[in-house]
Design an enzyme around this catalytic site. Structure first.
Site, mmCIF file in Angstrom:
data_model
loop_
_atom_site.group_PDB
_atom_site.id
_atom_site.type_symbol
_atom_site.label_atom_id
_atom_site.label_comp_id
_atom_site.label_asym_id
_atom_site.label_seq_id
_atom_site.Cartn_x
_atom_site.Cartn_y
_atom_site.Cartn_z
ATOM 1 N N ARG A 79 0.865 -1.186 0.000
ATOM 2 C CA ARG A 79 0.000 0.000 0.000
ATOM 3 C C ARG A 79 0.899 1.233 0.000
ATOM 4 O O ARG A 79 1.970 1.236 0.619
ATOM 5 C CB ARG A 79 -0.928 0.004 1.205
ATOM 6 C CG ARG A 79 -2.028 -1.068 1.119
ATOM 7 C CD ARG A 79 -3.052 -0.906 2.221
ATOM 8 N NE ARG A 79 -4.035 -1.966 2.231
ATOM 9 C CZ ARG A 79 -5.188 -1.950 1.575
ATOM 10 N NH1 ARG A 79 -5.500 -0.898 0.841
ATOM 11 N NH2 ARG A 79 -6.030 -2.973 1.651
ATOM 12 N N HIS A 115 -12.465 -2.316 -2.418
ATOM 13 C CA HIS A 115 -13.521 -1.334 -2.696
ATOM 14 C C HIS A 115 -13.861 -1.311 -4.184
ATOM 15 O O HIS A 115 -15.034 -1.323 -4.559
ATOM 16 C CB HIS A 115 -13.081 0.056 -2.233
ATOM 17 C CG HIS A 115 -13.253 0.306 -0.769
ATOM 18 N ND1 HIS A 115 -12.538 -0.383 0.194
ATOM 19 C CD2 HIS A 115 -14.058 1.182 -0.088
ATOM 20 C CE1 HIS A 115 -12.899 0.063 1.400
ATOM 21 N NE2 HIS A 115 -13.809 1.002 1.260
ATOM 22 N N ARG A 170 -9.816 5.999 -3.983
ATOM 23 C CA ARG A 170 -8.924 5.082 -3.273
ATOM 24 C C ARG A 170 -7.450 5.425 -3.505
ATOM 25 O O ARG A 170 -6.616 5.225 -2.621
ATOM 26 C CB ARG A 170 -9.204 3.633 -3.698
ATOM 27 C CG ARG A 170 -10.632 3.180 -3.480
ATOM 28 C CD ARG A 170 -11.070 3.325 -2.059
ATOM 29 N NE ARG A 170 -10.420 2.355 -1.176
ATOM 30 C CZ ARG A 170 -10.483 2.383 0.141
ATOM 31 N NH1 ARG A 170 -11.133 3.361 0.757
ATOM 32 N NH2 ARG A 170 -9.878 1.470 0.865
ATOM 33 N N HIS A 176 -4.292 2.840 -2.067
ATOM 34 C CA HIS A 176 -4.070 1.932 -3.193
ATOM 35 C C HIS A 176 -3.245 2.618 -4.274
ATOM 36 O O HIS A 176 -3.311 3.848 -4.436
ATOM 37 C CB HIS A 176 -5.395 1.485 -3.810
ATOM 38 C CG HIS A 176 -6.104 0.431 -3.026
ATOM 39 N ND1 HIS A 176 -5.614 -0.845 -2.847
ATOM 40 C CD2 HIS A 176 -7.296 0.462 -2.365
ATOM 41 C CE1 HIS A 176 -6.456 -1.546 -2.114
ATOM 42 N NE2 HIS A 176 -7.481 -0.775 -1.803
#
Length: 357
Positions: A79, A115, A170, A176
């Site tokens: 991440r 997501h 995101r 991300h």
């Protein structure tokens, strides 16, 4: 891979530096893409419009999120908010600064984006279902076909606007990299498309639901243990999240890999109990189940119930207790939406009809 991550960091910096004024909108879109909204918003709305669509939505969401968990354990995706802190790609004086937000500190591996995957698979189901409802018959006029083509274009435009917005949100919050949300987006659509060709889920027995739950749980646990035997810690990302999150209060137990698995298995189990219950047969399958007033009352009651139910928070001091209660809470949602609340509405309408008779 460092060059891909570096490109992603540049994209994140560009978004954070140039689109800061859209922060609230992007946070909202990240919430729209939250897989938990599938059970508390999208599912109750669609189930009472079409039982088949609601049922397929739960199956797609659960299986899609299960694949997301397995892919995360296989791909070991970093991440952004912790990668920039640990990589040797930059010199000490050139390390990029990424801003974190209260929803940044997801604890699972980053690839693919849950997501993006959850949002795309469920919205794909909704768009396809809406088009199936609106599709003109073979004997319709040319005008009807033209209106359908216009509707189809508009709905797919809405789909892509929402999915792109979720993906950008995101990336903006630095949870991300761009390639992770793209992978999640198309994987979610693929899962939804596959379930479009499995009509057997609409009338699955309780035994099928129990077998599906047992398979999904046992496979995930066995895969987890296999990784452990190979000397790989499947929960390696949790330590990184705790180490590099700007605010410890932003770390939540419900974002860990097993939390999503338990939540989804509970939802699938609850749906299996509900659709095979006598309350569902008497209410939704009975004569009242086809009345518009019944559907409207069910939707209103379930949405109100679920919004209040969301205020119930699971205790997080013990992981085992948290997972058990999360399973029970998730199972109770489809049970309430599909069986308990419709049955109560059915009894209410029946009593009113008797008084008027």
């Amino acid at each position: 891979m460092d060059f891909v991550y570096n490109f992603g960091v540049l994209v994140i910096q560009h978004l954070q530096n140039n689109y800061r004024e859209y922060h609230d909108f992007l946070n909202f879109m990240s919430t729209v893409g939250d897989p938990r909204n599938i059970f508390s918003v999208y599912f109750p709305l669609w189930f009472h419009l079409s039982h088949n669509v609601g049922t397929k939505m739960i199956w797609v969401a659960v299986v899609g999120d299960w694949f997301n968990l397995i892919f995360k354990w296989i791909l070991f995706g970093q991440r952004p908010y912790w990668w920039v802190q640990e990589t040797h790609f930059y010199h000490n004086d050139s390390m990029p600064q990424l801003e974190q937000f209260h929803i940044t500190c997801e604890t699972g591996p980053g690839s693919p984006s849950g997501h993006a995957m959850g949002s795309s698979c469920v919205w794909y189901v909704m768009i396809i279902s809406a088009l199936n409802f609106a599709r003109p018959s073979s004997v319709s006029t040319v005008g009807n076909f033209q209106r359908f083509r216009l509707l189809r274009s508009c709905l797919w435009m809405v789909f892509w606007v929402i999915q792109i917005s979720v993906c950008i949100s995101r990336v903006f919050i630095a949870t991300h990299f761009p390639h992770q949300v793209i992978l999640g987006l198309f994987t979610g659509m693929l899962v939804a498309e596959v379930f479009d060709h499995i009509p057997s889920v609409y009338n699955a027995s309780l035994k099928v639901y129990l077998r599906a739950n047992a398979f999904l749980l046992s496979f995930a646990v066995c895969f987890y243990l296999l990784l452990k035997l190979m000397g790989i810690d499947p929960l390696w990302s949790v330590a990184k999240a705790k180490k590099w999150c700007a605010n410890p209060d932003w770390i939540h137990l419900d974002t860990t890999p097993f939390a999503g698995l338990v939540r989804n298995l509970g939802a699938l189990f609850g749906l299996g109990l509900a659709v095979n219950s006598e309350m569902f047969v008497q209410s939704c399958k009975g004569k009242n189940g086809y009345k518009a007033v019944f559907k409207l009352m069910c939707v209103t009651a379930t949405l109100t119930f679920l919004q209040l139910y969301d205020f119930i928070k699971m205790p997080t001091h013990t992981e085992a207790l948290f997972y058990f209660l999360s399973f029970c809470k998730s199972a109770s949602i489809p049970l309430g939406v599909v069986a308990v609340i419709p049955y109560c509405v059915h009894l209410l309408i029946r009593d009113e009809e008797r008084k008027l008779a």
